[in-house]
Design a protein around this motif. Structure first.
Motif, PDB file in Angstrom:
ATOM      1  N   ASP A 168       0.647  -1.134   0.258  1.00  0.00           N
ATOM      2  CA  ASP A 168       0.116   0.003   0.241  1.00  0.00           C
ATOM      3  C   ASP A 168       0.579   0.951   0.037  1.00  0.00           C
ATOM      4  OD1 ASP A 168      -1.993  -1.080  -0.008  1.00  0.00           O
ATOM      5  OD2 ASP A 168      -2.761  -0.978   1.883  1.00  0.00           O
ATOM      6  N   ALA A 169       1.694   1.575   0.740  1.00  0.00           N
ATOM      7  CA  ALA A 169       3.410   2.669   0.662  1.00  0.00           C
ATOM      8  C   ALA A 169       3.519   2.469  -0.782  1.00  0.00           C
ATOM      9  CB  ALA A 169       3.853   2.294   1.267  1.00  0.00           C
ATOM     10  N   ILE A 170       3.401   1.887  -1.654  1.00  0.00           N
ATOM     11  CA  ILE A 170       4.892   1.539  -2.615  1.00  0.00           C
ATOM     12  C   ILE A 170       3.632   2.068  -3.923  1.00  0.00           C
ATOM     13  CG2 ILE A 170       5.623   0.031  -4.600  1.00  0.00           C
ATOM     14  CD1 ILE A 170       6.674  -1.921  -2.197  1.00  0.00           C
ATOM     15  N   THR A 171       2.152   1.512  -4.091  1.00  0.00           N
ATOM     16  CA  THR A 171       1.345   2.504  -4.410  1.00  0.00           C
ATOM     17  C   THR A 171       1.104   3.765  -4.010  1.00  0.00           C
ATOM     18  OG1 THR A 171       0.146   0.202  -4.426  1.00  0.00           O
ATOM     19  CG2 THR A 171      -1.294   2.130  -5.254  1.00  0.00           C
ATOM     20  N   GLN A 316       9.644  -7.819  -5.464  1.00  0.00           N
ATOM     21  CA  GLN A 316       8.983  -8.980  -5.582  1.00  0.00           C
ATOM     22  C   GLN A 316       7.739  -8.989  -4.494  1.00  0.00           C
ATOM     23  OE1 GLN A 316      10.678 -12.051  -7.431  1.00  0.00           O
ATOM     24  NE2 GLN A 316      11.584  -9.602  -8.193  1.00  0.00           N
ATOM     25  N   ASP A 317       6.985  -9.863  -5.389  1.00  0.00           N
ATOM     26  CA  ASP A 317       5.593 -10.241  -4.369  1.00  0.00           C
ATOM     27  C   ASP A 317       4.560  -8.563  -4.342  1.00  0.00           C
ATOM     28  OD1 ASP A 317       3.522 -11.455  -3.505  1.00  0.00           O
ATOM     29  OD2 ASP A 317       4.855 -11.698  -1.318  1.00  0.00           O
ATOM     30  N   LEU A 318       4.841  -8.078  -5.434  1.00  0.00           N
ATOM     31  CA  LEU A 318       3.796  -6.607  -5.067  1.00  0.00           C
ATOM     32  C   LEU A 318       1.900  -6.227  -5.582  1.00  0.00           C
ATOM     33  CD1 LEU A 318       6.827  -4.356  -6.964  1.00  0.00           C
ATOM     34  CD2 LEU A 318       6.643  -4.877  -4.639  1.00  0.00           C
ATOM     35  N   SER A 319       1.900  -7.540  -5.680  1.00  0.00           N
ATOM     36  CA  SER A 319       0.686  -7.754  -5.585  1.00  0.00           C
ATOM     37  C   SER A 319      -0.140  -8.827  -4.806  1.00  0.00           C
ATOM     38  CB  SER A 319       0.508  -7.759  -7.152  1.00  0.00           C
ATOM     39  OG  SER A 319       0.993  -9.328  -8.006  1.00  0.00           O
TER      40      SER A 319
END
Length: 319
Positions: A168-171, A316-319
């Motif tokens: 969520d922080a990346i988004t 990695q594992d971003l979704s």
């Protein structure tokens, strides 16, 4: 209704009870996870269901001297809230299902079924360990969702886990990623990827104690790779978890990240695990309704990172 299933034992040993000296030592547990991922966090016990913090940013204050008064500088505050989620344990069963079986040694002639040895065993051997196992297995991937009325929900929808918080922080653009690619299956190459990741952490934090959190498989692969890359086969090479040239940073493997390719690091003071009524993880209420036994407890749990930009994670594992 909680399931108590002795069918296979009855089929093998007969639908009757014979006292052959069997006791609880003849019942063997399966191995479950411990809640070791708690070690990543600063654990807080709270009376609130939302923790409220404020982050501050500073601007430059120093300047060259002159007789005129020329003020400059400032501080900017931004809010950070960490919500807690209410979770519970509900159990309801008839211990009488163990009658007429080899397992009946855990029952009693006392009409108060809450006093039966099986109920104590159920709490101590099953529930106390299962709560910790369920939290460890879901503390990374859980995403909170409202339960369906009258239906028990999955542990995976009981609260928000680490993956959601990080992604969520990346988004939102409050954090980024360190690109090192998918973990190599070659240990020495993976060791190099971890070193690249560590060097990409801002220099200010190189001397801050941190763990690079990952699956146990990837943590082992790093140790194997470090041993190979640096020919560290000597007895004095005792800590293969440390990152070369970074004495305060080391790898750590957790069951919560099993099978995942995500790695992340943050100062422990930045990672918060908050509980309200957290002692109830190890305390239950036992009641009887006719011949049924009911066991229950509830508490609140919430995870959060105070400053999102201090969570360093891979691509990695971003979704």
């Amino acid at each position: 209704m909680t399931t108590i299933t002795p069918d296979a034992v009855v089929a093998a040993f007969g639908a009757y009870y014979i006292d052959q000296g069997q006791n609880e030592s003849n019942i063997h547990d399966t191995l479950r996870e411990q809640f070791n991922s708690m070690n990543i966090f600063t654990v807080i016990e709270s009376d609130d269901t939302v923790l409220r913090h404020a982050n501050v940013q500073y601007t430059e204050a120093l300047q060259a001297f002159q007789t005129a008064f020329t003020p400059k500088g400032g501080v900017t505050f931004s809010p950070k809230a960490i919500p807690l989620f209410n979770v519970k344990i509900d159990q309801q069963f008839y211990p009488d299902v163990l009658k007429n079986s080899w397992l009946a040694f855990m029952l009693s002639e006392n009409v108060d079924r809450t006093t039966w040895p099986f109920v104590r065993w159920f709490i101590e051997r099953y529930l106390m360990g299962q709560i910790m196992h369920d939290m460890e297995k879901n503390v990374y991937g859980a995403i909170a969702a409202a339960p369906t009325a009258g239906t028990a929900s999955s542990a995976a929808t009981s609260f928000d886990g680490m993956k959601k918080l990080i992604n969520d922080a990346i988004t939102a653009g409050t954090n980024g990623v360190i690109t090192i690619g998918a973990p190599s299956t070659t240990p020495a190459t993976w060791c190099g990827q971890i070193e690249t990741f560590t060097q990409a952490i801002p220099e200010l934090y190189w001397n801050t104690p941190m763990s690079l959190n990952m699956s146990r498989t990837l943590a082992l692969r790093y140790k194997q790779g470090r041993r190979t890359k640096y020919n560290a086969y000597f007895p004095q090479e005792s800590n293969l978890k440390n990152i070369e040239d970074f004495d305060q940073i080391e790898t750590a493997g957790f069951g919560s990240l099993s099978g995942k390719t995500k790695i992340f690091a943050t100062p422990k003071m930045n990672a918060i695990m908050a509980f309200k009524g957290g002692g109830n993880k190890q305390i239950v209420q036992v009641e009887k309704v006719d011949r049924q036994v009911k066991i229950y407890t509830d508490f609140w749990i919430g995870l959060g990172f105070i400053q999102d930009n201090l969570v360093f994670t891979n691509d990695q594992d971003l979704s």
